[in-house]
Design an enzyme around this catalytic site. Structure first.
Site, PDB file in Angstrom:
ATOM      1  N   ARG A 129      -7.498  11.066  -6.627  1.00 44.53           N
ATOM      2  CA  ARG A 129      -8.684  10.277  -6.331  1.00 44.53           C
ATOM      3  C   ARG A 129      -9.895  11.120  -5.903  1.00 44.53           C
ATOM      4  NH1 ARG A 129      -9.356   5.839  -4.370  1.00 44.53           N
ATOM      5  NH2 ARG A 129     -11.423   6.654  -4.694  1.00 44.53           N
TER       6      ARG A 129
ATOM      7  N   ARG B 173      -3.480   6.286   0.190  1.00 38.94           N
ATOM      8  CA  ARG B 173      -3.975   7.431   0.947  1.00 38.94           C
ATOM      9  C   ARG B 173      -2.975   8.126   1.844  1.00 38.94           C
ATOM     10  NH1 ARG B 173      -9.166   4.439   3.063  1.00 38.94           N
ATOM     11  NH2 ARG B 173      -7.567   2.829   3.058  1.00 38.94           N
TER      12      ARG B 173
ATOM     13  N   TYR C  31     -14.711 -12.149   0.532  1.00 36.69           N
ATOM     14  CA  TYR C  31     -15.515 -10.986   0.121  1.00 36.69           C
ATOM     15  C   TYR C  31     -16.766 -11.419  -0.625  1.00 36.69           C
ATOM     16  CZ  TYR C  31     -11.910  -7.706   1.564  1.00 36.69           C
ATOM     17  OH  TYR C  31     -11.040  -6.965   2.313  1.00 36.69           O
TER      18      TYR C  31
ATOM     19  N   ASP D 293      -6.540  -3.380  -7.513  1.00 34.40           N
ATOM     20  CA  ASP D 293      -7.125  -3.922  -6.287  1.00 34.40           C
ATOM     21  C   ASP D 293      -7.404  -5.393  -6.502  1.00 34.40           C
ATOM     22  OD1 ASP D 293      -8.276  -2.901  -3.545  1.00 34.40           O
ATOM     23  OD2 ASP D 293      -9.638  -4.441  -4.279  1.00 34.40           O
TER      24      ASP D 293
ATOM     25  N   ARG E  63       0.817  -1.216   0.000  1.00 36.04           N
ATOM     26  CA  ARG E  63       0.000   0.000   0.000  1.00 36.04           C
ATOM     27  C   ARG E  63       0.855   1.273   0.000  1.00 36.04           C
ATOM     28  NH1 ARG E  63      -5.562  -0.764   1.243  1.00 36.04           N
ATOM     29  NH2 ARG E  63      -6.035  -2.872   0.627  1.00 36.04           N
TER      30      ARG E  63
END
Ligand code: CP3
Length: 365
Positions: free
Chosen positions: A56, A47, A167, A92, A43
């Site tokens: 984004r 962010r 998921y 992703d 990552r």
């Protein structure tokens, strides 16, 4: 050079001295001597970087993954800033699943959310097998990035069957993975059909990235640590093995990563990867004993400690490098992804410190 062999041809060319296949990162994955311990961060694109947040602000997550220009820019941002030894493709784990026809979205602050969770054999059948045309934007982004990165290796990745299945079965993120475990034990045939299908999708997705020129791949089984070793061996290992051994002839190192996997490290090491990722709970020398001398390790700074004062970080980096010497190859990383609140300058300092402390003259033979 014919068109359909460009990927392979490019890689042959890259094995030249100083090329991506000869980088400290790929050499460490292959347990070969290195000029310094290579470092990158899971990552690293994302962010924690203001320049990422700016891009984004006006583009949804999945849309950004489907735009090669944005994927290229976001992937390069942490490389420019931190001087990491490898880039990781911005994408992703649910991108190939969406390409396979599953209706899902990535909800900010939550994660992947699936419109109709998988319950039946018919639901599994609806997950299509994918080819390059289904993820042409990934193929294009990798080719652009390989050109931009020059001698720096690009890591491709995919989600492992268990983490993806979680998921799909839960319908979104889950703390307990209760529905997934109930399905495994209650309807083992349906479970194996689902995990088997996801293994095929994952394998195809990784092959597209490898043919486009990535120098290594990482299989993220982030939530595998929720399982006992017995359940992992029975329900998950065969499927992850299918993915990893399916790439044995692809010519790039394979990294196998999970969180909370102290009890699973031996089993994960058997799945066929060259490198096993280790979280912060297990010291690298202990992990190496569990995994064995045939694999390199990757890890394992606790991402939360990047929020502590610098002397704490420095002490931890020294300890991890020291314990990593017990392994036949060590790629420095975090034990899990960079937290969004991390000060990017700390990441830059960690890279410089790892390089400085581990620099050594090397016989590159
Ligand atoms: O540098 C990089 O590693 C970036 C590429 C990357 C992303 N996701 C981008 C992303 C990678 C390697 C992933 C993998 C991924 N995605 C995993 C395995 C790695 C891990 O952390 O365990 C998992 C479990 C996912 C599923 C997922 N996607 C989660 C849990 C989230 C976070 C949800 C949230 O908002 O808290 C996402 C979204 C996501 N994927 C973001 C990024 C940068 C955040 C999206 C945003 O900016 O709003």
């Amino acid at each position: 050079m014919t068109t359909d062999t460009t990927g392979t041809a490019a890689r042959d060319d890259e094995s030249r001295p100083g090329g991506p296949a000869d980088s400290a990162f790929v050499r460490a994955c292959r347990r070969r001597p290195v000029p310094h311990t290579p470092v990158w961060f899971m990552r690293q694109a994302g962010r924690s970087l203001p320049e990422y947040r700016e891009i984004r602000a006006s583009v949804a997550m999945l849309e950004s993954c489907r735009r090669p220009d944005l994927v290229t820019e976001i992937t390069l941002q942490p490389v420019r800033r931190h001087n990491v030894d490898a880039a990781i493709l911005f994408s992703d784990i649910v991108v190939p699943v969406a390409a396979a026809g599953v209706d899902l979205d990535i909800v900010p602050g939550t994660g992947p959310v699936v419109a109709e969770p998988v319950r039946t054999a018919a639901d599994v059948e609806r997950i299509r097998l994918i080819g390059r045309d289904d993820v042409d934007y990934v193929d294009e982004a990798v080719r652009l990035l390989v050109k931009e990165l020059g001698d720096r290796p690009l890591i491709g990745f995919a989600g492992a069957p268990f983490t993806l299945a979680s998921y799909l079965v839960e319908g979104g993120p889950s703390r307990t993975h209760a529905k997934t475990k109930a399905l495994m034990h209650g309807e083992p045939e349906l479970w194996h059909a689902l995990a088997g299908r996801l293994a095929e999708v994952t394998l195809a997705f990784l092959r597209v990235q490898i043919e486009a020129g990535v120098s290594a791949v990482q299989l993220f089984d982030s939530w595998a640590g929720a399982l006992s070793e017995a359940d992992y061996r029975r329900f998950v290992l065969p499927h992850s093995t299918k993915v990893l051994t399916g790439l044995a002839d692809a010519g790039v190192p394979r990294i196998h990563f999970g969180v909370g996997t102290a009890e699973l490290l031996g089993a994960m090491g058997e799945a066929g990867a060259d490198v096993v990722g280790v979280d912060w709970r297990t010291p690298l020398d202990v992990a190496t004993r569990r995994i064995g001398p045939e694999r390199a390790v990757q890890g394992n700074l606790d991402p939360t400690l990047l929020l502590a004062p610098w002397p704490v970080v420095e002490t931890e980096v020294r300890r991890i490098l020291e314990q990593g010497r017990a392994a036949p190859g060590h790629v420095f990383n975090l034990g899990h992804g960079v937290l969004p609140e991390t000060d990017p300058e700390v990441l830059t300092r960690v890279v410089a410190l790892v390089h400085e402390l581990s620099a050594r003259p090397v016989d590159r033979g």
